[in-house]
Design an enzyme around this catalytic site. Sequence first.
Site, PDB file in Angstrom:
ATOM      1  N   LYS A  75       1.168  -1.078  -0.171  1.00  0.00           N
ATOM      2  CA  LYS A  75       0.091  -0.241   0.074  1.00  0.00           C
ATOM      3  C   LYS A  75       0.705   1.158  -0.137  1.00  0.00           C
ATOM      4  O   LYS A  75       0.049   2.197  -0.596  1.00  0.00           O
ATOM      5  CB  LYS A  75      -0.757  -0.096   1.579  1.00  0.00           C
ATOM      6  CG  LYS A  75      -2.536  -0.603   0.883  1.00  0.00           C
ATOM      7  CD  LYS A  75      -2.979  -0.605   2.113  1.00  0.00           C
ATOM      8  CE  LYS A  75      -4.555  -1.596   1.856  1.00  0.00           C
ATOM      9  NZ  LYS A  75      -5.337  -1.523   3.081  1.00  0.00           N
ATOM     10  N   ASP A  92     -10.255   2.609   2.321  1.00  0.00           N
ATOM     11  CA  ASP A  92      -9.885   2.178   3.705  1.00  0.00           C
ATOM     12  C   ASP A  92     -11.186   3.141   4.884  1.00  0.00           C
ATOM     13  O   ASP A  92     -11.783   2.645   5.329  1.00  0.00           O
ATOM     14  CB  ASP A  92      -8.935   2.033   4.493  1.00  0.00           C
ATOM     15  CG  ASP A  92      -8.485   0.496   3.315  1.00  0.00           C
ATOM     16  OD1 ASP A  92      -9.307  -0.014   3.206  1.00  0.00           O
ATOM     17  OD2 ASP A  92      -7.179   0.128   3.585  1.00  0.00           O
TER      18      ASP A  92
HETATM   19  P1  NAP Z   1       0.151  -1.897  10.051  1.00  0.00           P
HETATM   20  O1  NAP Z   1       0.477  -0.869   9.060  1.00  0.00           O
HETATM   21  O2  NAP Z   1       1.202  -2.850  10.326  1.00  0.00           O
HETATM   22  O3  NAP Z   1      -0.037  -1.787  11.938  1.00  0.00           O
HETATM   23  C1  NAP Z   1      -0.468  -2.231  12.821  1.00  0.00           C
HETATM   24  C2  NAP Z   1      -0.336  -1.220  14.708  1.00  0.00           C
HETATM   25  O4  NAP Z   1      -0.189  -2.520  15.406  1.00  0.00           O
HETATM   26  C3  NAP Z   1       1.304  -0.734  14.577  1.00  0.00           C
HETATM   27  O5  NAP Z   1       0.888   0.538  15.250  1.00  0.00           O
HETATM   28  C4  NAP Z   1       1.980  -1.711  15.267  1.00  0.00           C
HETATM   29  O6  NAP Z   1       2.874  -1.201  16.416  1.00  0.00           O
HETATM   30  C5  NAP Z   1       0.767  -2.499  16.453  1.00  0.00           C
HETATM   31  N1  NAP Z   1       0.421  -4.102  16.222  1.00  0.00           N
HETATM   32  C6  NAP Z   1       1.709  -4.811  15.687  1.00  0.00           C
HETATM   33  N2  NAP Z   1       1.279  -5.912  16.550  1.00  0.00           N
HETATM   34  C7  NAP Z   1       1.174  -5.760  17.549  1.00  0.00           C
HETATM   35  C8  NAP Z   1       0.854  -6.001  19.232  1.00  0.00           C
HETATM   36  N3  NAP Z   1       1.512  -7.776  19.554  1.00  0.00           N
HETATM   37  N4  NAP Z   1       1.498  -5.234  20.126  1.00  0.00           N
HETATM   38  C9  NAP Z   1       0.848  -4.356  19.664  1.00  0.00           C
HETATM   39  N5  NAP Z   1       0.294  -3.889  18.674  1.00  0.00           N
HETATM   40  C10 NAP Z   1       0.832  -4.077  17.561  1.00  0.00           C
HETATM   41  O7  NAP Z   1      -1.213  -2.936   9.711  1.00  0.00           O
HETATM   42  P2  NAP Z   1      -2.550  -2.706   9.720  1.00  0.00           P
HETATM   43  O8  NAP Z   1      -2.510  -2.442   7.654  1.00  0.00           O
HETATM   44  O9  NAP Z   1      -2.156  -0.827   9.560  1.00  0.00           O
HETATM   45  O10 NAP Z   1      -3.770  -3.012   9.822  1.00  0.00           O
HETATM   46  C11 NAP Z   1      -3.830  -3.426  11.476  1.00  0.00           C
HETATM   47  C12 NAP Z   1      -5.297  -3.925  11.500  1.00  0.00           C
HETATM   48  O11 NAP Z   1      -6.432  -3.667  10.495  1.00  0.00           O
HETATM   49  C13 NAP Z   1      -4.660  -6.063  10.734  1.00  0.00           C
HETATM   50  O12 NAP Z   1      -5.793  -6.247  11.740  1.00  0.00           O
HETATM   51  C14 NAP Z   1      -5.352  -5.667   9.375  1.00  0.00           C
HETATM   52  O13 NAP Z   1      -5.785  -6.640   9.445  1.00  0.00           O
HETATM   53  C15 NAP Z   1      -7.233  -4.710   9.996  1.00  0.00           C
HETATM   54  N6  NAP Z   1      -7.685  -3.634   8.905  1.00  0.00           N
HETATM   55  C16 NAP Z   1      -9.063  -4.041   7.855  1.00  0.00           C
HETATM   56  C17 NAP Z   1      -8.907  -3.934   7.053  1.00  0.00           C
HETATM   57  C18 NAP Z   1     -10.620  -3.941   6.900  1.00  0.00           C
HETATM   58  O14 NAP Z   1     -11.145  -3.513   5.729  1.00  0.00           O
HETATM   59  N7  NAP Z   1     -11.629  -4.225   7.581  1.00  0.00           N
HETATM   60  C19 NAP Z   1      -8.453  -2.405   6.306  1.00  0.00           C
HETATM   61  C20 NAP Z   1      -6.909  -2.607   6.605  1.00  0.00           C
HETATM   62  C21 NAP Z   1      -6.927  -2.909   7.755  1.00  0.00           C
HETATM   63  P3  NAP Z   1       3.657  -0.725  15.716  1.00  0.00           P
HETATM   64  O15 NAP Z   1       3.747   0.672  15.363  1.00  0.00           O
HETATM   65  O16 NAP Z   1       5.201  -0.959  17.060  1.00  0.00           O
HETATM   66  O17 NAP Z   1       4.688  -1.247  14.452  1.00  0.00           O
END
Ligand code: NAP
Length: 274
Positions: free
Chosen positions: A71, A107
């Site tokens: 992305k 999104d």
């Molecule tokens: P991302 O860019 O990798 O960001 C993940 C965030 O979660 C970061 O701030 C990370 O912390 C934190 N994190 C990761 N592992 C963690 C842990 N074990 N404990 C605490 N914090 C943790 O991912 P993203 O794209 O934002 O996606 C996040 C979630 O949203 C995922 O579950 C994804 O499937 C979901 N999502 C859903 C949709 C939908 O259409 N429903 C769309 C997009 C995403 P750090 O900052 O420290 O790395």
Amino acid sequence: MKITGKTKVTGIFGYPVEHTLSPAMHNAAFEALGLDYCYIPFTVHPDMLSAAVGAVRALNLRGVNITVPHKEKVIPMLDTIDDEASFIGAVNTIVSSDGQLKGYNTDGRGFMESLSESGISVKGRNVLIIGAGGAARAIGYYLAQDAKALYIYGRTPGRAKRLASDLKKVAESVSSIPDISPIDGFHVIINATPLGLKEDDPLPLDAGLFCKGQIVCDLIYRNTRFLREASKSGCITLNGLGMLLWQGVLAFELWTGRKPDVTIMRKALMNAFS
Ligand code: NAP
């Protein structure tokens, strides 16, 4: 579905992409409107992203969705980016017109539509986002504009601070917080971390903190343990399936200029999910 020489091709680039639910909802919606379009999942290794974007031009695809992990990296490969995607710093939809590729991010608006169809408004409310990654940034862009105040908590405080400071350019009342206890001052709490993708993951916050009547959302598609615990405490809950649906509806509109039948898209999504 009948593929012809005139069929317009759309799809999704991701790595991995095997589990994507998007082809089911888009192909059902194309068919329902009698549109000569199709939607195909493409496994695109990170090393091949530039070649794959070149193929959107070379093969005259109508457009594609972009998912993890492409992305952000796809942005410099496009001709133009719309203002929202540019602010968010991530693209989830590309539209190709006359060989020009434009990037969008549906999104955040998808999440807002999902709140709205569930009868949830953040107007006049304090909202907490847990997580400071791409999804938090996308939804934060809209929540900051609508909520009374938006708070960001992240396990990496510097990242949460950076996101809050960026979102302050959209609305004044955004701040990062160093911890999330207590939480009774938040009307809406959103998990935007991957915690809960696995059933034995720890919860994003202590379940004992939930207060009756709070609205608790998880961007993960299913009813995670986080949502189940919130529900047990008398909270209203919402999972991420609606966000997935609505980001798809908005991408569909960008490619076709038509409004899809959302009921058909939702049914196809639910069938693919179960
Ligand atoms: P991302 O860019 O990798 O960001 C993940 C965030 O979660 C970061 O701030 C990370 O912390 C934190 N994190 C990761 N592992 C963690 C842990 N074990 N404990 C605490 N914090 C943790 O991912 P993203 O794209 O934002 O996606 C996040 C979630 O949203 C995922 O579950 C994804 O499937 C979901 N999502 C859903 C949709 C939908 O259409 N429903 C769309 C997009 C995403 P750090 O900052 O420290 O790395």
